[in-house]
Design a protein around this motif. Structure first.
Motif, mmCIF file in Angstrom:
data_model
loop_
_atom_site.group_PDB
_atom_site.id
_atom_site.type_symbol
_atom_site.label_atom_id
_atom_site.label_comp_id
_atom_site.label_asym_id
_atom_site.label_seq_id
_atom_site.Cartn_x
_atom_site.Cartn_y
_atom_site.Cartn_z
ATOM 1 N N LEU A 1 0.838 -1.199 0.000
ATOM 2 C CA LEU A 1 0.000 0.000 0.000
ATOM 3 C C LEU A 1 0.880 1.258 0.000
ATOM 4 O O LEU A 1 0.635 2.212 -0.727
ATOM 5 N N ARG A 2 1.923 1.190 0.786
ATOM 6 C CA ARG A 2 2.837 2.328 0.976
ATOM 7 C C ARG A 2 3.653 2.612 -0.288
ATOM 8 O O ARG A 2 3.942 3.759 -0.608
ATOM 9 N N SER A 3 4.016 1.545 -1.001
ATOM 10 C CA SER A 3 4.858 1.733 -2.188
ATOM 11 C C SER A 3 4.050 2.002 -3.460
ATOM 12 O O SER A 3 4.593 2.412 -4.483
ATOM 13 N N GLY A 4 2.744 1.776 -3.407
ATOM 14 C CA GLY A 4 1.901 2.011 -4.582
ATOM 15 C C GLY A 4 1.186 3.350 -4.530
ATOM 16 O O GLY A 4 1.527 4.230 -3.742
ATOM 17 N N ASP A 5 0.178 3.502 -5.399
ATOM 18 C CA ASP A 5 -0.579 4.763 -5.469
ATOM 19 C C ASP A 5 -1.857 4.728 -4.644
ATOM 20 O O ASP A 5 -2.542 5.738 -4.506
ATOM 21 N N SER B 1 -2.821 7.257 -1.576
ATOM 22 C CA SER B 1 -3.321 8.619 -1.818
ATOM 23 C C SER B 1 -4.847 8.666 -1.907
ATOM 24 O O SER B 1 -5.456 9.737 -1.802
ATOM 25 N N ALA B 2 -5.482 7.495 -2.096
ATOM 26 C CA ALA B 2 -6.951 7.453 -2.177
ATOM 27 C C ALA B 2 -7.604 7.600 -0.798
ATOM 28 O O ALA B 2 -8.792 7.903 -0.697
ATOM 29 N N TYR B 3 -6.829 7.400 0.261
ATOM 30 C CA TYR B 3 -7.354 7.513 1.629
ATOM 31 C C TYR B 3 -7.268 8.961 2.109
ATOM 32 O O TYR B 3 -6.470 9.765 1.613
ATOM 33 N N SER B 4 -8.074 9.260 3.116
ATOM 34 C CA SER B 4 -8.030 10.593 3.727
ATOM 35 C C SER B 4 -6.696 10.766 4.449
ATOM 36 O O SER B 4 -6.017 9.793 4.770
#
Length: 244
Positions: free
Chosen positions: A119-123, A126-129
């Motif tokens: 999650l940290r290395s992908g995009d 940024s979809a989360y608040s």
């Protein structure tokens, strides 16, 4: 051997705790009392160290796993460095209850760590608040700190190498419950009966810890190299054409 004795003394391995804090079961390993401090018999330290090295060499030679444990401030950095050098798992920050006795649950938590890393290395992050991103990053940092050292441990270890069994009593308790052998650098305030292979010595001095843990890591490397050389020899022997 004389060089090792000198090295141990220079590292202060022989300095125990204050005599008032001793565990009477450590009596066989104590040489004298000096200015209210117990002096550990270096001959006993060497005896314990050589016995532990011989055992760890056998474990590593047979493909066994060793888990290094040392969460006190003086030990953490050494435990990480030496465990990584000899290719073994380690716990250097905090012992999580059930690391051994509830190993399946711990493995599931490692899966969660891998999810957070992806999650940290992908995009997707940024979809989360912003608040959720912060919470996820906090969860990741905590899990990484606690679990990173054991992520390569795909099964229970054959042996625990512990710095200060009194401090790491929960790890010792879990190992004993499962019949896992324990090797420990143990000071004059601890109970040697809870450890299978005690190495009497100063478990508070960084230099003392570094010296002993380095020696144990060297034995593991030696065991692995011996096994690899033997396997290569067997392969060569099997590939040699038979003489008619």
């Amino acid at each position: 051997m004389a060089a090792l004795v000198q090295e141990l003394i220079e590292a202060g391995v022989h300095f125990g705790h204050r005599a008032s804090r001793w565990n009477p079961k450590m009596r066989p390993y104590i040489y004298a009392r000096q200015k209210l401090i117990h002096i550990i018999d270096v001959r006993e330290t060497i005896r314990g160290l050589l016995r532990a090295k011989k055992y760890l060499k056998q474990v590593a030679g047979g493909g066994g796993l060793v888990l290094f444990v040392g969460t006190k401030r003086q030990a953490g950095e050494t435990i990480e460095r030496e465990a990584e050098r000899c290719g073994m798992a380690y716990v250097s920050d905090r012992w999580l209850g059930g690391t051994l006795t509830n190993f399946r649950t711990i493995r599931n938590r490692l899966t969660r760590l891998e999810e957070l890393e992806a999650l940290r290395s992908g995009d997707e992050l940024s979809a989360y608040s912003k608040k959720m991103q912060s919470a996820l990053m906090r969860e990741y940092r905590k899990m990484y700190r606690n679990l990173h050292g054991i992520r390569t441990m795909n099964r229970l270890p054959e042996c625990l190498v512990v710095v200060d069994p009194k401090k790491e009593r929960n790890a010792i308790r879990e190992a004993r419950k499962l019949g896992i052998t324990t090797v420990a650098l143990i000071d004059t305030d601890s109970d040697p009966d809870v450890v299978d292979l005690p190495i009497p010595g100063n478990d508070d001095s960084i230099r003392s810890i570094e010296l002993v843990v380095r020696q144990l890591a060297d034995a593991i490397i030696e065991g692995k190299q011996g096994a690899a050389a033997e396997a290569a020899q067997q392969k060569d022997d099997s590939e040699e054409p038979s003489v008619a």
